[in-house]
Write a protein that holds these residues in place. Structure first.
Motif, short mmCIF file in Angstrom:
data_model
loop_
_atom_site.label_atom_id
_atom_site.label_comp_id
_atom_site.label_asym_id
_atom_site.label_seq_id
_atom_site.Cartn_x
_atom_site.Cartn_y
_atom_site.Cartn_z
N VAL A 101 0.86 -1.17 0.00
CA VAL A 101 0.00 0.00 0.00
C VAL A 101 0.89 1.23 0.00
O VAL A 101 1.99 1.21 0.59
N ALA A 102 0.45 2.29 -0.68
CA ALA A 102 1.19 3.55 -0.66
C ALA A 102 0.21 4.69 -0.38
O ALA A 102 -0.87 4.76 -0.97
N MET A 103 0.58 5.56 0.56
CA MET A 103 -0.23 6.73 0.89
C MET A 103 0.42 7.97 0.30
O MET A 103 1.64 8.14 0.38
N PHE A 104 -0.41 8.85 -0.26
CA PHE A 104 0.14 10.06 -0.88
C PHE A 104 -0.88 11.19 -0.76
O PHE A 104 -2.02 11.00 -0.32
N TYR A 125 -5.26 7.94 -0.87
CA TYR A 125 -5.06 9.38 -1.05
C TYR A 125 -5.54 10.15 0.18
O TYR A 125 -6.64 9.92 0.68
N VAL A 126 -4.71 11.07 0.64
CA VAL A 126 -5.05 11.93 1.77
C VAL A 126 -5.40 13.31 1.22
O VAL A 126 -4.54 14.00 0.67
N THR A 134 -8.07 5.12 -6.75
CA THR A 134 -7.41 5.22 -5.44
C THR A 134 -8.48 5.23 -4.36
O THR A 134 -9.65 5.52 -4.60
N LEU A 135 -8.07 4.90 -3.15
CA LEU A 135 -8.95 4.95 -1.99
C LEU A 135 -8.74 6.25 -1.23
O LEU A 135 -7.62 6.77 -1.17
N ALA A 136 -9.81 6.77 -0.65
CA ALA A 136 -9.69 7.94 0.22
C ALA A 136 -9.25 7.49 1.61
O ALA A 136 -9.69 6.46 2.10
N VAL A 140 -10.39 4.31 4.53
CA VAL A 140 -9.53 3.37 5.26
C VAL A 140 -9.76 3.52 6.76
O VAL A 140 -9.81 2.55 7.51
N LEU A 141 -9.91 4.78 7.20
CA LEU A 141 -10.12 5.06 8.63
C LEU A 141 -11.35 4.33 9.15
O LEU A 141 -11.37 3.87 10.29
N GLU A 142 -12.36 4.23 8.30
CA GLU A 142 -13.61 3.61 8.71
C GLU A 142 -13.60 2.10 8.55
O GLU A 142 -14.59 1.43 8.79
N GLY A 143 -12.47 1.55 8.12
CA GLY A 143 -12.41 0.12 7.87
C GLY A 143 -12.45 -0.69 9.15
O GLY A 143 -12.15 -0.20 10.23
N GLU A 144 -12.87 -1.92 9.01
CA GLU A 144 -12.89 -2.84 10.13
C GLU A 144 -12.08 -4.06 9.77
O GLU A 144 -12.00 -4.46 8.62
#
Length: 313
Positions: A101-104, A125-126, A134-136, A140-144
């Motif tokens: 995974v890569a965050m940008f 993506y942030v 891409t995912l926001a 991801v924060l809301e993932g379980e």
């Protein structure tokens, strides 16, 4: 001890203490611990597990701090990289690290999108309006998801890439035991006490930035983000947030003590100074001592190679 336990203990010890400040956004230790756990679950849902690398191409911001601690809880390995990398450099570290995974963010989007083209790396993506495919970060924060196997002291906690002065950058691994010892040693060396407040401007892809962050968790201190350096901005944060500790390279100290805004800024809260990265000439040392009148003034060197040392004050 593991880094995830370092944060968990801080949240139990002083849950309402300020942990991170990013502009108007603030998290207490209880909130940071809870949010990191949520992101850890979301990353687990993306397939990140123990020893899996996650490339982080973000400036010093709240989401970077949360992602870092989430990976410590999960047993994943944060791999922060220079946010100034061009596409070729970004592609190299993506391949070399084997990141899943890569965050940008906006500032690193052109390089990351080009570097990840044709790969299986999941992109997070942030910011607002995430690019296609891409995912926001908020998703991801809301993932379980479960956190998998317990994290051990001997597991990898971090990979920092060297500057590559004699060739390609090289990934330098740190275990949780290394990393935890570095945090505690930094506290001891710099004379930190409960509730210190430090300027989080040294980048989190560098040892100095990491030590600034982890040492704060060890003493329930506050990491005040400054994503883009400017002496005027740093002085505003010192005065507004009543910062008590500065850990900078000499160049930044030089700009601070010569900033035109300094005479109008209250810097009396700063009592702990430390520097690394280069020698400090005597005139600058004297200017820093005169400006801040610190209780402690520490020089570190060899931090990239040795990672941590113990000193006798």
């Amino acid at each position: 001890m593991t880094l995830g336990e370092l944060l968990a203990r801080a949240a139990l010890r002083r849950p309402e203490a300020a942990a991170v400040v990013d502009g108007e956004r603030r998290l207490t230790y209880s909130e940071l611990d809870r949010r990191a756990a949520g992101v850890a679950g979301g990353l687990a849902r993306l397939g990140v597990g123990t020893r899996d690398r996650v490339l982080i191409a973000l400036k010093n911001r709240l989401e970077h701090v949360v992602a870092y601690w989430a990976l410590q809880k999960l047993g994943g390995v944060p791999t922060p990289v220079n946010f100034r990398f061009a596409a070729g450099e970004m592609k190299y570290v993506l391949e070399d690290s084997g990141a899943k995974v890569a965050m940008f963010e906006e500032s690193t989007a052109p390089a990351m999108l080009e570097a990840a083209r044709g790969t299986a790396v999941r992109l997070v993506y942030v910011g607002e309006r995430a690019p296609a495919n891409t995912l926001a970060f908020d998703d991801v924060l809301e993932g379980e998801g479960g956190l998998g196997a317990p994290v051990a002291e001997s597991d990898l906690s971090l990979i920092l890439y060297t500057s590559g002065t004699t060739g390609r950058p090289k990934g330098v691994p740190r275990t949780h035991k290394n990393h935890y010892a570095g945090a505690v040693a930094h506290v001891i060396q710099c004379g930190y006490t409960w509730g210190e407040r430090t300027l989080g401007v040294m980048p989190l892809y560098h040892t100095m930035g990491i030590h600034s962050l982890t040492s704060m968790a060890a003493v329930n201190g506050c990491f005040v983000c400054q994503p883009d350096w400017s002496p005027a901005g740093a002085l505003r944060l010192i005065a507004r947030e009543r910062l008590t500790a500065l850990y900078l390279i000499p160049t930044l100290f030089h700009e601070l003590v010569h900033a035109p805004e300094l005479p109008q800024t209250d810097v009396a809260s700063v009592k702990k100074l430390a520097y690394a990265g280069a020698p400090m000439l005597v005139p600058l040392t004297e200017a820093c001592a005169k400006t801040f009148r610190p209780d402690l003034f520490v020089n570190h060197y060899g931090a990239s190679e040795v990672y941590t040392v113990s000193i006798d004050q």
